[in-house]
Each structure stands twice: as structure tokens, then as C-alpha cells.
Write an enzyme that holds these catalytic residues in place. Structure first.
Site, mmCIF file in Angstrom:
data_model
loop_
_atom_site.group_PDB
_atom_site.id
_atom_site.type_symbol
_atom_site.label_atom_id
_atom_site.label_comp_id
_atom_site.label_asym_id
_atom_site.label_seq_id
_atom_site.Cartn_x
_atom_site.Cartn_y
_atom_site.Cartn_z
ATOM 1 C CE LYS A 149 -11.348 -0.046 10.678
ATOM 2 N NZ LYS A 149 -10.624 0.735 9.700
ATOM 3 C CG ASP A 196 -7.390 -5.702 6.255
ATOM 4 O OD1 ASP A 196 -6.819 -5.595 7.361
ATOM 5 O OD2 ASP A 196 -8.092 -4.794 5.754
ATOM 6 C CG ASN A 225 -0.164 -0.141 2.497
ATOM 7 O OD1 ASN A 225 0.567 0.768 2.864
ATOM 8 N ND2 ASN A 225 -0.298 -1.272 3.187
ATOM 9 C CE LYS A 235 8.980 -12.126 -13.955
ATOM 10 N NZ LYS A 235 9.765 -11.506 -15.027
ATOM 11 C CG PHE A 253 -3.088 5.607 13.309
ATOM 12 C CD1 PHE A 253 -2.350 5.343 14.440
ATOM 13 C CD2 PHE A 253 -2.973 6.860 12.710
ATOM 14 C CE1 PHE A 253 -1.507 6.302 14.979
ATOM 15 C CE2 PHE A 253 -2.135 7.828 13.236
ATOM 16 C CZ PHE A 253 -1.397 7.548 14.369
ATOM 17 C CE LYS A 267 -9.039 -3.304 13.857
ATOM 18 N NZ LYS A 267 -8.005 -3.528 12.851
HETATM 19 O O1 C5P Z 1 -9.206 -2.574 10.320
HETATM 20 P P1 C5P Z 1 -8.201 -1.547 9.941
HETATM 21 O O2 C5P Z 1 -7.070 -2.098 9.125
HETATM 22 O O3 C5P Z 1 -8.766 -0.357 9.267
HETATM 23 O O4 C5P Z 1 -7.636 -1.051 11.355
HETATM 24 C C1 C5P Z 1 -6.689 -0.077 11.470
HETATM 25 C C2 C5P Z 1 -5.876 -0.254 12.709
HETATM 26 O O5 C5P Z 1 -5.606 -1.622 12.954
HETATM 27 C C3 C5P Z 1 -4.521 0.386 12.589
HETATM 28 O O6 C5P Z 1 -4.094 0.775 13.870
HETATM 29 C C4 C5P Z 1 -3.665 -0.728 12.025
HETATM 30 O O7 C5P Z 1 -2.282 -0.517 12.295
HETATM 31 C C5 C5P Z 1 -4.246 -1.912 12.746
HETATM 32 N N1 C5P Z 1 -4.206 -3.167 12.009
HETATM 33 C C6 C5P Z 1 -3.460 -4.200 12.500
HETATM 34 N N2 C5P Z 1 -3.439 -5.418 11.867
HETATM 35 C C7 C5P Z 1 -4.158 -5.607 10.749
HETATM 36 C C8 C5P Z 1 -4.941 -4.577 10.224
HETATM 37 C C9 C5P Z 1 -4.946 -3.364 10.879
HETATM 38 O O8 C5P Z 1 -2.803 -3.987 13.515
HETATM 39 N N3 C5P Z 1 -4.109 -6.777 10.142
#
Ligand code: C5P
Length: 384
Positions: free
Chosen positions: A325, A264, A209, A274, A311, A329
């Protein structure tokens, strides 16, 4: 950052003096007012005109010169200054300062300085290793108002390689920032994830990204300035690697701030060679599987007293997504930034954030530098 701060720079006669005009530029750019005092020998390496022009003030290098407004600059300059920075500090000047010898403009001024002093030594490696220099540096390191920087290793002006290089102007500037920052996180351990993750498809390609890690770096820097011990886990690496490192570091940390943009999903298979173009088809399907959610993983292992900050970078229904979130989380705070706001998000030096808390409160901030946002985030976390 240094608006209104008075910095007194003391130059002695080493070749590293050629880097000090750059330090003056950085200080002035940061808002500081700079005055300069030198030994006579320092002016063999960098001219009085350069120092005067960049600082905008007369240089104090001759105790008896008639240009001095009055004859007691060695007293009035330390009174004016909030901090003195002696850079470069030669072996000669280090020994004099440690012994209390005051026989020129720089050492006389230093002798009257009772406020914070940062010293950046610079010399040949053999002079650095000399017992006299060692003794002087050990002595100065014990003065409570002195921060004695170590020398860096590398190529020296005499043609050899060794320990004796002056720290770079940016490094010295960071020490100056740090010296002006109250140590509110002293003794605390902070884990920060930052930057992008990469998920390999084959040895040549990956899915990633646009994150650059600027926000996370600003947070790490501000935590360090506040006295914390910082573990910065910076992409690029895979989400699984980042998760492993974050779990290990969070075990005995006081807080984790998760600013990384974590993928994700990752490709289910990672080809060892390759991936080739397929002859008879115009399509290709990638099968993806879910990555660990680092924030949720740390949220589950969180112990009482530990703080967890996440974040949320959103493009729509920002508040709703961020709030969900925060709860899902098990975070204590979430920093919301929207890609819809100009100047916020990936790569830029600014960010516009809303902070959301567990009790439902939220705080909105205008567009600010990422440095300033880092300060605001840390101001809003209470560590016991
Ligand atoms: O669900 P989302 O990716 O939008 O969530 C954002 C937050 O979760 C951020 O703090 C990101 O660093 C964290 N995150 C994570 N592990 C993931 C996806 C997101 O720690 N697999």
C-alpha cells in the site's frame, strides 16, 4: 504527559472557582505536582481543605499567616513552578495583574512570576465588556510569557446568557499541554482524516465499520499542540464526501495523515425510500461499486515537499500488505496496526504500531496510548 511538571494554580474569587478542584484532579492524574495560591475571596467559593487535600500541599492564601514555612512564598513558589495558571481570573484580579498591583498572596506571587502563565478569565458579561477589563486584558495579552484565554459564551451565574464563562477544566488542561509542547509544526498545515465512513443504502440504513476516530483525534490534538493548523475531516460521512474535502484541504497543506477507515465499496443505488422486505424470497443482493481511494488520490496529486502518511489495519500478512500500500498509494510512511494484537485497533485507547518507510526501513513499537503513538508518528515525519 505532565510527569514532574510543577504547576502553580492561582484562584481568585469568582463562582467558576468551584471547577478548579476538578482541574487539580486532572493535573495530578496527568503526573503534575500542583500548588495553590488564592485571594482571600476565592476561599469563599472553594474551601482551603479541598484545595489542600487535592493538591497535597498547604495553600498559600495569606501573606502574613504563620503556617507559611517562611515569609517569602510569593518568591519561592514562582521559583518552584514551571508554569502558573490563574483560574478563575476575575475582573478585579485581571486589572490588578495588568497594573502590577500586588496586595495579596495571588497577585504578589503573580508579580514575581517570570515563567509561562495561562490566564482563564471569568466574570459577568457586563464586567467582561467594561473598558477597564478590556484594557487590562489587552495589556496582559501582550506579555510574552502570558497565554490569555478567551471567555466562553453561555449561561452565567447571574442568570443571564453572555460572554464571560471560564473555559472548562479540560480546555485549560489542553492549553497547559500545548504550552509545554515545543512548536515543531508551527506554520504548517496538516490534514487528518479520521473515523468511519458511512455508505447509505436508503434513508434508514448504511454500511460502515467499527472505527471510532480516536487515533485521528489524538493525531489532530498532537499536531495542534505542536503549533500546526489542523483540518480534521472526521467521519461519519461518505467516502466521496471525505475524498472531496481531503482533496480541497490537501491542495495547500504540508502533510496529510489518513487514519480514516474508508469503505472500499458503496451500494450502487441509494434508495430514496426505505427498502421493504420482499415477500417471496429469503435473499437479498446488494450491488456494490468501488469508492474513490482517498490516499491514492492524494498520492497522485502530491507535490514535492508534501508528506503523505497512511494507515494499514490488517488481519493477516500484515507487513506485506502494508508495504504494498505504501508504494501503490505513493505514501511516504505507513502506520501498520494489526487486529491480531490485543489492545490495538478500533475503539481502544491504546495501539501497537509498526512504521514503514519508502526506503524499506521499519520501526516497531510496543503497546502505547494513542496519544503517545500520535507523538511517535509525528516525530518520524520530516517536513521541509
Ligand atoms: O487499502 P486500505 O483501505 O487498507 O488502505 C488504508 C489506507 O488508505 C488508510 O490510510 C486509509 O485511510 C486509506 N484509504 C483511503 N481511501 C480508501 C481506502 C483507504 O484513503 N478508499
Amino acid at each position: 504527559m505532565l510527569e514532574g511538571k510543577h504547576i502553580l494554580l492561582g484562584l481568585s474569587g469568582g463562582i467558576a472557582a468551584y471547577k478548579i478542584p476538578e482541574l487539580i484532579r486532572l493535573l495530578v492524574k496527568a503526573g503534575a505536582e500542583v500548588r495553590v495560591t488564592t485571594t482571600a475571596n476565592a476561599l469563599q467559593f472553594v474551601t482551603e481543605v479541598t484545595l489542600r487535600t487535592l493538591s497535597g500541599h498547604t495553600v498559600y492564601s495569606d501573606v502574613f499567616a504563620s503556617v507559611n514555612a517562611h515569609a517569602t512564598e510569593h518568591i519561592s513558589l514562582p521559583e518552584w513552578a514551571d508554569m502558573m495558571v490563574v483560574a478563575p481570573a476575575t475582573a478585579n484580579v485581571l486589572c490588578k495583574m495588568a497594573a502590577g498591583i500586588a496586595d495579596d498572596a495571588l497577585t504578589t506571587t503573580f508579580a514575581a512570576m517570570r515563567k509561562p502563565v495561562i490566564i482563564a478569565p471569568a466574570m459577568n458579561d457586563k464586567m467582561f465588556a467594561s473598558p477597564a477589563t478590556r484594557r487590562a486584558m489587552n495589556e496582559l495579552a501582550q506579555w510574552t510569557n502570558i497565554t490569555l484565554l478567551d471567555c466562553a459564551e453561555g449561561p452565567l451565574a447571574c442568570g443571564t446568557n453572555g460572554k464571560g464563562r471560564m473555559q472548562e477544566p479540560e480546555y485549560i488542561l489542553e492549553e497547559i499541554y500545548s504550552a509545554f509542547t515545543p512548536k515543531t509544526l508551527s506554520g504548517k498545515k496538516v490534514v487528518i482524516t479520521a473515523g468511519p465512513t458511512i455508505e447509505k443504502l436508503d434513508p434508514v440504513r448504511y454500511i460502515s465499520n467499527f472505527s471510532t476516530g480516536k487515533m485521528g483525534r489524538a493525531l489532530a490534538q498532537e499536531c495542534r499542540r505542536r503549533g500546526a493548523e489542523v483540518t480534521l475531516i472526521m467521519g461519519s460521512m461518505s467516502a466521496r464526501e471525505m475524498c472531496e474535502q481531503a482533496v480541497t484541504a490537501f491542495a495547500d497543506a504540508d502533510m496529510a495523515i489518513l487514519s480514516a477507515a474508508v469503505a472500499d465499496y458503496r451500494p450502487e443505488e441509494q434508495a430514496t425510500t426505505k427498502i421493504k422486505k420482499q415477500p417471496d424470497t429469503t435473499e437479498m443482493t446488494l450491488h456494490l461499486v468501488e469508492n474513490p481511494d482517498i490516499a491514492a488520490t492524494l498520492g497522485e496529486m502530491k507535490k514535492p515537499g508534501q508528506q503523505l502518511v497512511g494507515f494499514a489495519l490488517e488481519t493477516d500478512h500484515e507487513l506485506e500488505h502494508a508495504q504494498s500500500k505504501l508504494v501503490k498509494k505513493n505514501l511516504d510512511m505507513i502506520v501498520l496496526n494489526s487486529l491480531r494484537d490485543e489492545g490495538a485497533g478500533f475503539g481502544c485507547d491504546t495501539n501497537k504500531v509498526t512504521l514503514l518507510f519508502r526506503d524499506g526501513t521499519q520501526k516497531n513499537y510496543p503497546l502505547l496510548t494513542k496519544e503517545a503513538v500520535a507523538g511517535i508518528i509525528l516525530d518520524n515525519i520530516k517536513l521541509s
